[in-house]
Design a protein around this motif. Structure first.
Motif, PDB file in Angstrom:
ATOM      1  N   PHE A 121       7.980  -2.946   6.508  1.00  0.00           N
ATOM      2  CA  PHE A 121       9.210  -3.722   6.429  1.00  0.00           C
ATOM      3  C   PHE A 121      10.300  -2.876   5.792  1.00  0.00           C
ATOM      4  O   PHE A 121      10.014  -2.050   4.917  1.00  0.00           O
ATOM      5  CB  PHE A 121       9.016  -4.973   5.547  1.00  0.00           C
ATOM      6  N   SER A 122      11.536  -3.099   6.184  1.00  0.00           N
ATOM      7  CA  SER A 122      12.681  -2.488   5.506  1.00  0.00           C
ATOM      8  C   SER A 122      13.216  -3.524   4.528  1.00  0.00           C
ATOM      9  O   SER A 122      13.607  -4.624   4.936  1.00  0.00           O
ATOM     10  CB  SER A 122      13.770  -2.097   6.504  1.00  0.00           C
ATOM     11  N   VAL A 123      13.207  -3.181   3.244  1.00  0.00           N
ATOM     12  CA  VAL A 123      13.611  -4.133   2.202  1.00  0.00           C
ATOM     13  C   VAL A 123      14.722  -3.520   1.361  1.00  0.00           C
ATOM     14  O   VAL A 123      14.599  -2.398   0.876  1.00  0.00           O
ATOM     15  CB  VAL A 123      12.411  -4.496   1.291  1.00  0.00           C
ATOM     16  N   ARG A 124      15.809  -4.282   1.183  1.00  0.00           N
ATOM     17  CA  ARG A 124      16.897  -3.848   0.310  1.00  0.00           C
ATOM     18  C   ARG A 124      16.516  -4.200  -1.131  1.00  0.00           C
ATOM     19  O   ARG A 124      16.142  -5.341  -1.417  1.00  0.00           O
ATOM     20  CB  ARG A 124      18.213  -4.534   0.687  1.00  0.00           C
ATOM     21  N   VAL A 177       0.812  -1.219   0.000  1.00  0.00           N
ATOM     22  CA  VAL A 177       0.000   0.000   0.000  1.00  0.00           C
ATOM     23  C   VAL A 177       0.847   1.272   0.000  1.00  0.00           C
ATOM     24  O   VAL A 177       0.327   2.362  -0.270  1.00  0.00           O
ATOM     25  CB  VAL A 177      -1.005   0.028   1.174  1.00  0.00           C
ATOM     26  N   ALA A 178       2.161   1.157   0.302  1.00  0.00           N
ATOM     27  CA  ALA A 178       3.024   2.345   0.283  1.00  0.00           C
ATOM     28  C   ALA A 178       4.485   1.943   0.177  1.00  0.00           C
ATOM     29  O   ALA A 178       4.887   0.876   0.664  1.00  0.00           O
ATOM     30  CB  ALA A 178       2.806   3.191   1.533  1.00  0.00           C
ATOM     31  N   ASP A 187      19.663   0.107  -2.233  1.00  0.00           N
ATOM     32  CA  ASP A 187      19.012   1.012  -1.285  1.00  0.00           C
ATOM     33  C   ASP A 187      18.002   0.229  -0.448  1.00  0.00           C
ATOM     34  O   ASP A 187      17.403  -0.728  -0.921  1.00  0.00           O
ATOM     35  CB  ASP A 187      18.273   2.147  -2.003  1.00  0.00           C
ATOM     36  N   VAL A 188      17.809   0.663   0.781  1.00  0.00           N
ATOM     37  CA  VAL A 188      16.811   0.048   1.658  1.00  0.00           C
ATOM     38  C   VAL A 188      15.595   0.962   1.697  1.00  0.00           C
ATOM     39  O   VAL A 188      15.724   2.167   1.939  1.00  0.00           O
ATOM     40  CB  VAL A 188      17.369  -0.166   3.081  1.00  0.00           C
ATOM     41  N   VAL A 189      14.415   0.398   1.400  1.00  0.00           N
ATOM     42  CA  VAL A 189      13.176   1.178   1.373  1.00  0.00           C
ATOM     43  C   VAL A 189      12.174   0.622   2.377  1.00  0.00           C
ATOM     44  O   VAL A 189      12.184  -0.565   2.693  1.00  0.00           O
ATOM     45  CB  VAL A 189      12.534   1.203  -0.039  1.00  0.00           C
ATOM     46  N   LYS A 190      11.319   1.510   2.854  1.00  0.00           N
ATOM     47  CA  LYS A 190      10.243   1.116   3.766  1.00  0.00           C
ATOM     48  C   LYS A 190       9.048   0.706   2.913  1.00  0.00           C
ATOM     49  O   LYS A 190       8.497   1.522   2.171  1.00  0.00           O
ATOM     50  CB  LYS A 190       9.878   2.277   4.683  1.00  0.00           C
ATOM     51  N   VAL A 191       8.655  -0.558   3.012  1.00  0.00           N
ATOM     52  CA  VAL A 191       7.517  -1.099   2.273  1.00  0.00           C
ATOM     53  C   VAL A 191       6.391  -1.338   3.278  1.00  0.00           C
ATOM     54  O   VAL A 191       6.560  -2.096   4.237  1.00  0.00           O
ATOM     55  CB  VAL A 191       7.879  -2.429   1.566  1.00  0.00           C
TER      56      VAL A 191
END
Length: 192
Positions: free
Chosen positions: A177-180, A125-126, A149-153
């Motif tokens: 979740f933090s996902v690389r 959703v984001a 890069d690590v993104v907040k999913v």
């Protein structure tokens, strides 16, 4: 030729069917294909928006290839998810590639339970707080990052609660979740 020179040109090339221009000759896209039942150069045309062309040209000049960031998941077309499953917001994860950072972070795809019931996967959703409604939103959000890069999913995760009367009820729980991000040319994950 640099992309800076190409995209700062004030006018489109005259009568060039490859380049699409607006009413004041600004480049707005590039033709890529035409569907023509007759085989002639007439029919329905398909084009790439100028922002995508610019991104690709700059990456090609800079790196000699296009390497895109990926989450490491397969998704269901949002229209299909809306029609078949009643998902009104976000993108349903069908599969999380084993061994990917998305799998290690804990994202879940569609799966079959021990008793044979199909369980819906996480619904994205984001990304970094940017709302995801359809595939284009997801791709646009991820394209602003680089592989590694690590993104907040943020996802909605369906969970089954049992009501006081014993009937099951599906509720969506929002989890982040933090996902690389992985690279589109990373064969370690793409072959799985």
């Amino acid at each position: 030729m640099t992309s800076q020179l190409f995209f700062n040109k004030p006018k489109c090339l005259p009568k060039d069917p490859m380049f699409l221009c607006d009413g004041v000759s600004r480049l707005i896209g590039m033709a890529t294909a035409i569907y023509s039942p007759s085989g002639a150069s007439a029919g329905v045309g398909f084009a790439i928006p100028v922002d995508t062309v610019k991104y690709v040209v700059e990456r090609l000049i800079q790196n000699g290839q296009i390497v895109r960031p990926l989450l490491g998941v397969s998704i269901l077309d949002s229209q299909q998810a809306r029609q078949a499953l009643g998902i009104t917001r976000g993108i349903l994860i069908l599969e999380v590639k084993p061994g990917t950072p998305a799998a290690k972070a804990g994202l879940r795809g569609l799966r079959r339970s021990e008793n044979g019931i199909v369980e819906i996967g996480d619904i994205i959703v984001a990304i970094e707080g940017n709302s995801i409604e359809k595939e284009g939103d997801l791709f646009k959000a991820i394209e602003t990052f680089e592989p590694g890069d690590v993104v907040k999913v943020t996802v909605n995760r369906p969970e089954v609660d049992i009501n006081d009367d014993g009937t099951p009820e599906i509720k969506l729980k929002e989890i982040s979740f933090s996902v690389r991000l992985i690279a589109s040319d990373d064969t370690t994950f793409l072959q799985r």
